[in-house]
Design a protein around this motif. Structure first.
Motif, PDB file in Angstrom:
ATOM      1  N   TYR A  72     -24.080  34.188  -3.211  1.00  0.00           N
ATOM      2  CA  TYR A  72     -22.868  33.700  -3.866  1.00  0.00           C
ATOM      3  C   TYR A  72     -23.204  33.023  -5.192  1.00  0.00           C
ATOM      4  O   TYR A  72     -22.467  33.170  -6.183  1.00  0.00           O
ATOM      5  CB  TYR A  72     -22.123  32.715  -2.964  1.00  0.00           C
ATOM      6  CG  TYR A  72     -21.857  33.202  -1.557  1.00  0.00           C
ATOM      7  CD1 TYR A  72     -21.704  34.558  -1.277  1.00  0.00           C
ATOM      8  CD2 TYR A  72     -21.788  32.302  -0.493  1.00  0.00           C
ATOM      9  CE1 TYR A  72     -21.486  35.000   0.020  1.00  0.00           C
ATOM     10  CE2 TYR A  72     -21.559  32.737   0.806  1.00  0.00           C
ATOM     11  CZ  TYR A  72     -21.420  34.084   1.055  1.00  0.00           C
ATOM     12  OH  TYR A  72     -21.203  34.519   2.345  1.00  0.00           O
ATOM     13  N   THR A  75     -23.931  35.661  -7.735  1.00  0.00           N
ATOM     14  CA  THR A  75     -22.682  36.294  -8.181  1.00  0.00           C
ATOM     15  C   THR A  75     -21.946  35.387  -9.164  1.00  0.00           C
ATOM     16  O   THR A  75     -21.411  35.861 -10.184  1.00  0.00           O
ATOM     17  CB  THR A  75     -21.794  36.608  -6.965  1.00  0.00           C
ATOM     18  OG1 THR A  75     -22.529  37.392  -6.023  1.00  0.00           O
ATOM     19  CG2 THR A  75     -20.542  37.371  -7.381  1.00  0.00           C
ATOM     20  N   ASN A  76     -21.911  34.094  -8.873  1.00  0.00           N
ATOM     21  CA  ASN A  76     -21.325  33.149  -9.828  1.00  0.00           C
ATOM     22  C   ASN A  76     -22.032  33.230 -11.179  1.00  0.00           C
ATOM     23  O   ASN A  76     -21.395  33.251 -12.241  1.00  0.00           O
ATOM     24  CB  ASN A  76     -21.435  31.719  -9.300  1.00  0.00           C
ATOM     25  CG  ASN A  76     -20.515  31.423  -8.145  1.00  0.00           C
ATOM     26  OD1 ASN A  76     -19.520  32.103  -7.933  1.00  0.00           O
ATOM     27  ND2 ASN A  76     -20.833  30.385  -7.386  1.00  0.00           N
ATOM     28  N   THR A  92     -29.358  40.020  -4.758  1.00  0.00           N
ATOM     29  CA  THR A  92     -28.375  40.012  -3.669  1.00  0.00           C
ATOM     30  C   THR A  92     -28.702  41.103  -2.654  1.00  0.00           C
ATOM     31  O   THR A  92     -28.576  40.897  -1.438  1.00  0.00           O
ATOM     32  CB  THR A  92     -26.953  40.194  -4.232  1.00  0.00           C
ATOM     33  OG1 THR A  92     -26.631  39.068  -5.060  1.00  0.00           O
ATOM     34  CG2 THR A  92     -25.919  40.285  -3.110  1.00  0.00           C
ATOM     35  N   CYS A 135     -20.035  41.055  -2.528  1.00  0.00           N
ATOM     36  CA  CYS A 135     -20.647  40.571  -3.769  1.00  0.00           C
ATOM     37  C   CYS A 135     -21.518  41.655  -4.400  1.00  0.00           C
ATOM     38  O   CYS A 135     -21.488  41.871  -5.622  1.00  0.00           O
ATOM     39  CB  CYS A 135     -21.491  39.325  -3.490  1.00  0.00           C
ATOM     40  SG  CYS A 135     -20.548  37.816  -3.190  1.00  0.00           S
ATOM     41  N   SER A 186     -14.041  37.478   2.632  1.00  0.00           N
ATOM     42  CA  SER A 186     -14.664  38.800   2.503  1.00  0.00           C
ATOM     43  C   SER A 186     -13.613  39.908   2.544  1.00  0.00           C
ATOM     44  O   SER A 186     -13.755  40.931   1.856  1.00  0.00           O
ATOM     45  CB  SER A 186     -15.708  38.998   3.613  1.00  0.00           C
ATOM     46  OG  SER A 186     -15.123  39.332   4.861  1.00  0.00           O
ATOM     47  N   ARG A 249     -11.136  31.563  -2.558  1.00  0.00           N
ATOM     48  CA  ARG A 249     -11.304  32.981  -2.866  1.00  0.00           C
ATOM     49  C   ARG A 249     -10.119  33.833  -2.403  1.00  0.00           C
ATOM     50  O   ARG A 249      -9.896  34.916  -2.963  1.00  0.00           O
ATOM     51  CB  ARG A 249     -12.586  33.517  -2.202  1.00  0.00           C
ATOM     52  CG  ARG A 249     -13.887  32.871  -2.686  1.00  0.00           C
ATOM     53  CD  ARG A 249     -14.177  33.186  -4.116  1.00  0.00           C
ATOM     54  NE  ARG A 249     -15.436  32.581  -4.577  1.00  0.00           N
ATOM     55  CZ  ARG A 249     -15.753  32.471  -5.848  1.00  0.00           C
ATOM     56  NH1 ARG A 249     -14.951  32.936  -6.786  1.00  0.00           N
ATOM     57  NH2 ARG A 249     -16.894  31.904  -6.195  1.00  0.00           N
ATOM     58  N   HIS A 361     -24.822  27.194  -5.789  1.00  0.00           N
ATOM     59  CA  HIS A 361     -23.488  27.774  -5.585  1.00  0.00           C
ATOM     60  C   HIS A 361     -22.406  26.800  -6.001  1.00  0.00           C
ATOM     61  O   HIS A 361     -21.442  27.165  -6.687  1.00  0.00           O
ATOM     62  CB  HIS A 361     -23.327  28.155  -4.110  1.00  0.00           C
ATOM     63  CG  HIS A 361     -21.920  28.446  -3.703  1.00  0.00           C
ATOM     64  ND1 HIS A 361     -21.132  27.530  -3.035  1.00  0.00           N
ATOM     65  CD2 HIS A 361     -21.139  29.545  -3.864  1.00  0.00           C
ATOM     66  CE1 HIS A 361     -19.944  28.056  -2.809  1.00  0.00           C
ATOM     67  NE2 HIS A 361     -19.924  29.271  -3.291  1.00  0.00           N
ATOM     68  N   TRP A 368     -14.462  35.314  -9.568  1.00  0.00           N
ATOM     69  CA  TRP A 368     -15.228  36.555  -9.584  1.00  0.00           C
ATOM     70  C   TRP A 368     -14.380  37.648 -10.225  1.00  0.00           C
ATOM     71  O   TRP A 368     -13.434  38.158  -9.631  1.00  0.00           O
ATOM     72  CB  TRP A 368     -15.629  36.949  -8.162  1.00  0.00           C
ATOM     73  CG  TRP A 368     -16.667  36.036  -7.569  1.00  0.00           C
ATOM     74  CD1 TRP A 368     -17.456  35.150  -8.237  1.00  0.00           C
ATOM     75  CD2 TRP A 368     -17.026  35.932  -6.189  1.00  0.00           C
ATOM     76  NE1 TRP A 368     -18.294  34.491  -7.359  1.00  0.00           N
ATOM     77  CE2 TRP A 368     -18.051  34.948  -6.097  1.00  0.00           C
ATOM     78  CE3 TRP A 368     -16.595  36.558  -5.019  1.00  0.00           C
ATOM     79  CZ2 TRP A 368     -18.642  34.588  -4.881  1.00  0.00           C
ATOM     80  CZ3 TRP A 368     -17.178  36.200  -3.813  1.00  0.00           C
ATOM     81  CH2 TRP A 368     -18.200  35.230  -3.745  1.00  0.00           C
TER      82      TRP A 368
END
Length: 375
Positions: A72, A75-76, A92, A135, A186, A249, A361, A368
């Motif tokens: 995560y 991805t950020n 990832t 992700c 998710s 999210r 994180h 995203w």
């Protein structure tokens, strides 16, 4: 004279408090982020048996969180610095590989079953794995995990929709709301990436949660719902802060409501800093439990660390800075030309990969943004 001196001192102190509490949080610089990520890149790149930091955890759940929160955070970072996207996708994928092999999956899988969508019953494992798969699909639309992401998402949706309380077990007989918010995040990401209808269920879950999964006195999410195996458990700081990460999210308005309630009922604003309790109205000092860690006058480290990430996610920059000061007081950065990692201030203790991943994180929480829809 003493009165005037006291008054003058009070005015100066008040000005200093305002001055120190006014600055707002800013993301770390690009160079700092890459140094912070390098440590976690090393952790996810090294086989588990050769990683003393993971072996020292001695806990498959904490190893799982080290992998998931690293993904995560990567991805950020890819959102904050698009040049990092290829690296983020690569690392990832390595974290996902760690999730699918070794002690992590062995701890959650039915031993007689192969790794199929229904061979694992734990929403704790499946939720994080599915969000990591999403992700990777976000970072790399040609992800080799697309089929697994689709099948896991379908399985989670089917099981959540038919489950009592619309919540699945993390362990046999044990249901935690925070773990289910990960699975729901998710499903939302799958919908964002593919156009699937799971986002509709996410909205339905929020409506259900408002009526059945919140504390009537505060409106805050319960830590555990009542089931035939367990009693309901009150909202807790560490659990609520964790839930807000993932509510953000898939239900940002609900996340903002929970965040405001978290501040109102759990925190004390001291101007320069803000501290969050583990339980409402509790000021105990004790060893706490596995989720809260040690409690000092009712305040827990996870409650404050997660609140920091919540504040960053919800763009409450001033509160984020207050909480960043709390973290900085208890930790110090250890910097090399390649890495920035943390150690505990005042005593010679190392910080685990889990704590490093959680903090990176938290301090990089950001929306995203998606590639064009993947196939």
């Amino acid at each position: 004279m003493s009165y005037k001196v006291a008054l003058g001192f009070g005015i100066v102190l008040g000005v200093l408090l305002v001055a120190f509490s006014w600055p707002v949080y800013h993301y770390p610089t690009r160079a700092e982020l890459h140094q912070k990520a390098h440590y976690l890149e090393r952790i996810v790149s090294t086989p588990e048996a050769e990683t003393p930091e993971l072996l020292a955890l001695g806990n498959a759940e904490w190893s799982l969180f080290s992998m998931s929160y690293s993904a995560y955070a990567f991805t950020n970072m890819a959102q904050l610095d698009s040049s990092f996207r290829p690296e983020a996708a690569h690392y990832t994928a390595l974290a996902i590989h760690q999730m699918l092999t070794g002690t992590i999956v062995q701890a959650f899988r039915n031993h007689e079953a192969a790794i199929e969508t229904d061979s694992v019953t734990s929403v704790l494992y499946l939720g994080h794995l599915n969000l990591m798969l999403g992700c990777h699909r976000l970072l790399d639309p040609a992800s080799p995990y697309i089929a697994l992401h689709d099948s896991l998402s379908a399985s989670l949706h089917r099981r959540l929709a038919s489950a009592p309380n619309h919540c699945l077990e993390s362990y046999p007989g044990g249901v935690w709301v925070p773990d289910n918010t990960v699975a729901l995040a998710s499903l939302q990401l799958h919908s964002d990436l593919t156009g699937s209808t799971y986002r509709t269920f996410c909205r339905q879950w929020v409506a259900y949660a408002r009526q059945h999964l919140t504390d009537p006195a505060t409106g805050l999410l319960l830590s555990k719902p009542a089931t035939r195996h367990q009693n309901a458990e009150e909202p807790r700081g560490s659990h609520l802060g964790w839930s807000i990460f993932f509510l953000h999210r898939f239900a940002p308005a609900f996340a903002a409501e929970q965040y405001r309630g978290y501040q109102q009922h759990f925190s004390t604003n001291f101007g320069v800093i803000r501290l969050y309790n583990e339980r409402i109205g509790s000021y105990e000092t004790s060893e706490g439990d596995v989720d809260s860690g040690p409690l000092i006058l009712g305040y827990s480290i996870p409650a404050n660390a997660f609140a920091f990430g919540n504040a960053v996610a919800l763009r409450d920059w001033r509160n984020a800075q207050r909480l960043r000061r709390v973290i900085s007081f208890g930790s110090r950065e250890v910097e090399t030309p390649q890495e920035i990692r943390y150690s505990v201030r005042f005593v010679d203790l190392s910080v685990s990969p889990l704590a490093e991943a959680l903090l990176l994180h938290a301090e990089t929480m950001t929306p995203w943004h998606l590639h064009p829809r993947s196939n």
